[in-house]
Write an enzyme that holds these catalytic residues in place. Structure first.
Site, short mmCIF file in Angstrom:
data_model
loop_
_atom_site.label_atom_id
_atom_site.label_comp_id
_atom_site.label_asym_id
_atom_site.label_seq_id
_atom_site.Cartn_x
_atom_site.Cartn_y
_atom_site.Cartn_z
N ALA A 110 -0.53 4.01 3.87
CA ALA A 110 -0.23 3.14 4.99
C ALA A 110 0.96 2.29 4.58
O ALA A 110 1.22 2.08 3.38
CB ALA A 110 -1.42 2.26 5.35
N SER A 111 1.69 1.79 5.58
CA SER A 111 2.95 1.10 5.28
C SER A 111 2.76 -0.29 4.70
O SER A 111 3.50 -0.72 3.83
CB SER A 111 3.82 1.02 6.54
OG SER A 111 4.18 2.31 6.97
N THR A 112 1.79 -1.04 5.22
CA THR A 112 1.62 -2.43 4.81
C THR A 112 0.18 -2.71 4.43
O THR A 112 -0.73 -1.93 4.74
CB THR A 112 2.04 -3.40 5.94
OG1 THR A 112 1.07 -3.29 7.00
CG2 THR A 112 3.41 -3.05 6.49
#
Length: 207
Positions: free
Chosen positions: A9-11
């Site tokens: 996931a990005s963040t």
């Protein structure tokens, strides 16, 4: 056949483990033995990612690297995508993407038909990797342009409810979007402000 699950996931606000049950169910359906789960919160634009590198180090030739979708594996530049593909191939791994049916044949031994499908699958992988990268670039561009347009339309514009320097806010927000894994110190150096300012902006954006 053994499979290594890669989840990204990005963040930190997103759940990298969200797809774990989906991939475990996919593995069970294909009679794959899950021997490793590698999950991390990091931008897909980065080639060097700790968990991905650990997976590539641990996986053995003939085993499967299983992802939910291409954009979970890559939002890389074309050059970095070619490097990652070469690394996966060099390790002798089979790349299987749950939502890309043409990649599912990599689970099985390939005859002539399988070799043809492998060519088609490689083309689709490249296409989807390119689309994932362009989507990321467009997202950053839209945010940056939107903030710039507000500034152009109203030079006195400031983010809603913030009596702060609008240009600094725009720069920090753009930097946070483009470099989601940067810490406060790195963002402060990039934008040219104090670390306390970064923390304050992050805190107020979440409010």
């Amino acid at each position: 056949m053994n499979a290594h699950l890669y989840l990204r996931a990005s963040t930190k606000d997103q759940d990298a483990l969200r797809a774990k049950k989906l991939l475990e169910a996919f593995a069970a359906e294909k009679n794959l033995a899950v021997v490793g789960v590698y999950s991390e919160n990091i931008s897909g634009t980065k080639l060097t990612r700790p968990e991905l590198m650990s997976l590539l180090d641990a996986a053995q030739p003939g085993e499967i690297l299983l992802c939910e979708s291409v954009d979970r594996l890559s939002r890389l530049s074309m050059a970095d995508w070619e490097t990652l593909k070469a690394t996966i191939k060099g390790k002798g791994l089979r790349l299987v993407i749950a939502d890309l049916p043409t990649s599912h044949m990599m689970v099985e031994d390939k005859g002539i038909t399988g070799q043809i499908m492998e060519v088609i699958n490689a083309m689709l992988l490249d296409l989807m990797a390119t689309m994932a990268r362009l989507d990321q670039e467009k997202r950053v561009e839209r945010i940056t342009q939107g903030l710039a347009n507000k500034r152009a339309a109203d030079p006195d514009w400031k983010p809603a409810g913030k009596g702060k320097n609008a240009e600094l806010w725009m720069n920090v927000q753009a930097a946070m979007t483009k470099h989601p894994t940067m810490n406060a110190d790195e963002l402060a150096k990039l934008v040219g402000c104090g670390v306390a300012t970064i923390y304050r902006i992050k805190r107020e954006l979440k409010a």
